[in-house]
Enzyme design. Structure first.
Site, PDB file in Angstrom:
ATOM      1  N   ASP A  93      -9.942   3.124  -3.568  1.00 37.59           N
ATOM      2  CA  ASP A  93     -10.865   2.229  -2.947  1.00 37.59           C
ATOM      3  C   ASP A  93     -12.190   2.133  -3.720  1.00 37.59           C
ATOM      4  OD1 ASP A  93      -8.572   1.913  -1.712  1.00 37.59           O
ATOM      5  OD2 ASP A  93      -9.440   1.796   0.255  1.00 37.59           O
ATOM      6  N   ASP A 145       1.012  -1.284  -0.047  1.00 39.74           N
ATOM      7  CA  ASP A 145      -0.049  -0.012  -0.138  1.00 39.74           C
ATOM      8  C   ASP A 145       0.696   1.309  -0.015  1.00 39.74           C
ATOM      9  OD1 ASP A 145      -2.514   1.314   0.143  1.00 39.74           O
ATOM     10  OD2 ASP A 145      -3.272  -0.082   1.547  1.00 39.74           O
TER      11      ASP A 145
HETATM   12  C1  GLA Z   1      -6.046   1.347   1.567  1.00 37.49           C
HETATM   13  C2  GLA Z   1      -5.891   0.245   0.246  1.00 37.49           C
HETATM   14  C3  GLA Z   1      -7.276  -0.724   0.694  1.00 37.49           C
HETATM   15  C4  GLA Z   1      -6.986  -1.263   1.932  1.00 37.49           C
HETATM   16  C5  GLA Z   1      -6.962  -0.502   3.128  1.00 37.49           C
HETATM   17  C6  GLA Z   1      -6.410  -1.035   4.280  1.00 37.49           C
HETATM   18  O1  GLA Z   1      -7.019   2.115   1.511  1.00 37.49           O
HETATM   19  O2  GLA Z   1      -6.571   0.820  -0.991  1.00 37.49           O
HETATM   20  O3  GLA Z   1      -7.602  -1.583  -0.582  1.00 37.49           O
HETATM   21  O4  GLA Z   1      -5.990  -2.413   1.803  1.00 37.49           O
HETATM   22  O5  GLA Z   1      -5.877   0.477   2.735  1.00 37.49           O
HETATM   23  O6  GLA Z   1      -6.328  -0.109   5.352  1.00 37.49           O
END
Ligand code: GLA
Length: 365
Positions: free
Chosen positions: A176, A119
């Protein structure tokens, strides 16, 4: 293809839940159609490294440690995925891998990890993102185990221009997803004219699937209709995006199962040449997706992102099929119905938020 804890379970997952899901992937036939990686997202670790600087799995939720879980996943013929972050912390506020890349990669190898979602939160401002992905890419390639690097920087900093060179094998290209039509629609629109950037060795990951969440779970946002979930899956398949399940598959309904196990769409998604579809804008939020397959067939999606039913058509001339001497023999991928041989142009009424998909075989007159 696989399953990830995040969309439904957020922080609430444990060895028991993961084992139950693994068993279900096998017994339900999801493994047989290709779902393979079982991925622990953020929140598997404690909030501090140990005195030797190692990441520590939460002992309450993972009382036997991760190697035992990984062995179990492997014993079922599946692969084990885990999560970390380029930054000093993960997005959920746990220790990130910044400046620990090489130790963490070795630790992941010892645990039998096969896939690392990586991430982009809490990234030091002065360090370019591409350097941080390169660090982990080199660390993984030299950790003694084959571990896929699944980058997740949401397409920030023009990721499509450098992620392949930085060593990621899949890379998230947008923010997301949540379990709503507007989120699916925004994600689809964000990819238009970016089709050329995904492919073998560095797949463009449009994010995990929300099919089957039905308004429940960590990224709940109202849920979608059956038709909207079908469109979501079809566009991800046509785009050659990874297909990572995000619902609680143990309680998946028949609608979700029928979408997620559609063999034609999975074959379209997994085609060995790995070409993403190109898109032709039709009109009023309607798009035609054309994916060229390695066996000479074409997968064609007629997508209506708008709120009114619309006719969508494609002129064969525009997709490289001559108007005389050839036709396309079409099969409806959702119903399995043979539509016969069509010539010159194909027109179809598509309901709001729906996606009609055909597999087309070239035939000579
Ligand atoms: C980010 C990523 C998500 C998930 C969250 C976890 O937002 O884009 O897919 O992994 O972190 O905290």
């Amino acid at each position: 293809m696989g399953w990830n804890t995040y969309n439904t379970f957020g922080k609430e997952f444990s060895e028991e839940l993961v084992r139950g899901t693994v068993d279900y992937i096998v017994s339900s036939g999801l493994k047989e159609v290709g779902y393979e990686y079982v991925i622990l997202d953020d929140w598997w670790s404690l909030d501090k490294r140990d005195s030797a600087g190692r990441l520590v799995p939460d002992p309450v939720r993972f009382p036997n440690g991760l190697k035992v879980l990984s062995d179990y996943i492997h014993s079922k013929g599946l692969k084990f995925g885990i999560y970390s972050c380029v930054g000093v912390e993960t997005c959920g506020g746990l220790p990130g891998s910044f400046d620990h890349e090489y130790e963490d990669a070795r630790q992941f190898a010892e645990w039998g990890v096969d896939y690392l979602k990586y991430d982009y939160c809490y990234k030091p401002f002065h360090v370019p993102g591409h350097v941080l992905y390169k660090r982990m890419a080199i660390a993984l390639r030299n950790c003694g185990r084959d571990i896929l690097l699944a980058a997740c920087n949401w397409g920030y900093h023009d990721a499509h221009t450098w992620m392949r060179a930085a060593g990621a094998q899949t890379w998230r290209s947008y923010g997301d997803i949540s379990d709503s039509w507007s989120s699916i629609r925004d994600t689809i629109l964000s990819q238009l004219n970016r089709e050329c950037y995904g492919g073998i060795g560095a797949w463009n990951d449009m994010d995990m699937l929300v099919v089957g969440m039905n308004g429940k779970g960590h990224v709940a946002a109202g849920g979608c209709t059956h038709e909207e979930y079908k469109t979501h899956f079809a566009v991800w398949a046509l785009s050659a995006s990874p297909l990572i399940l995000g619902c609680d598959i143990r309680n998946m309904d028949e609608n979700a199962r029928s979408i997620l196990t559609n063999r034609d769409l999975i074959a379209i998604n997994q085609d060995p040449e790995g070409r993403p579809a190109y898109t032709i804008k039709y009109w009023h939020d309607c798009y035609v997706y054309v994916k060229m397959l390695s066996d000479g067939k074409l997968a064609i999606g007629f997508v209506n992102l708008g709120d009114k039913a619309n006719d969508v058509s494609v002129q064969f001339w525009d997709i490289g099929v001559p108007t005389r001497g050839y036709g396309l023999s079409m099969k409806d991928v959702w119903s399995g119905e043979e539509l016969g041989v069509i010539r010159e142009t194909y027109r179809r009424k598509v309901e709001p938020h729906a996606c009609h998909v055909v597999l087309a075989t070239l035939v000579e007159d």
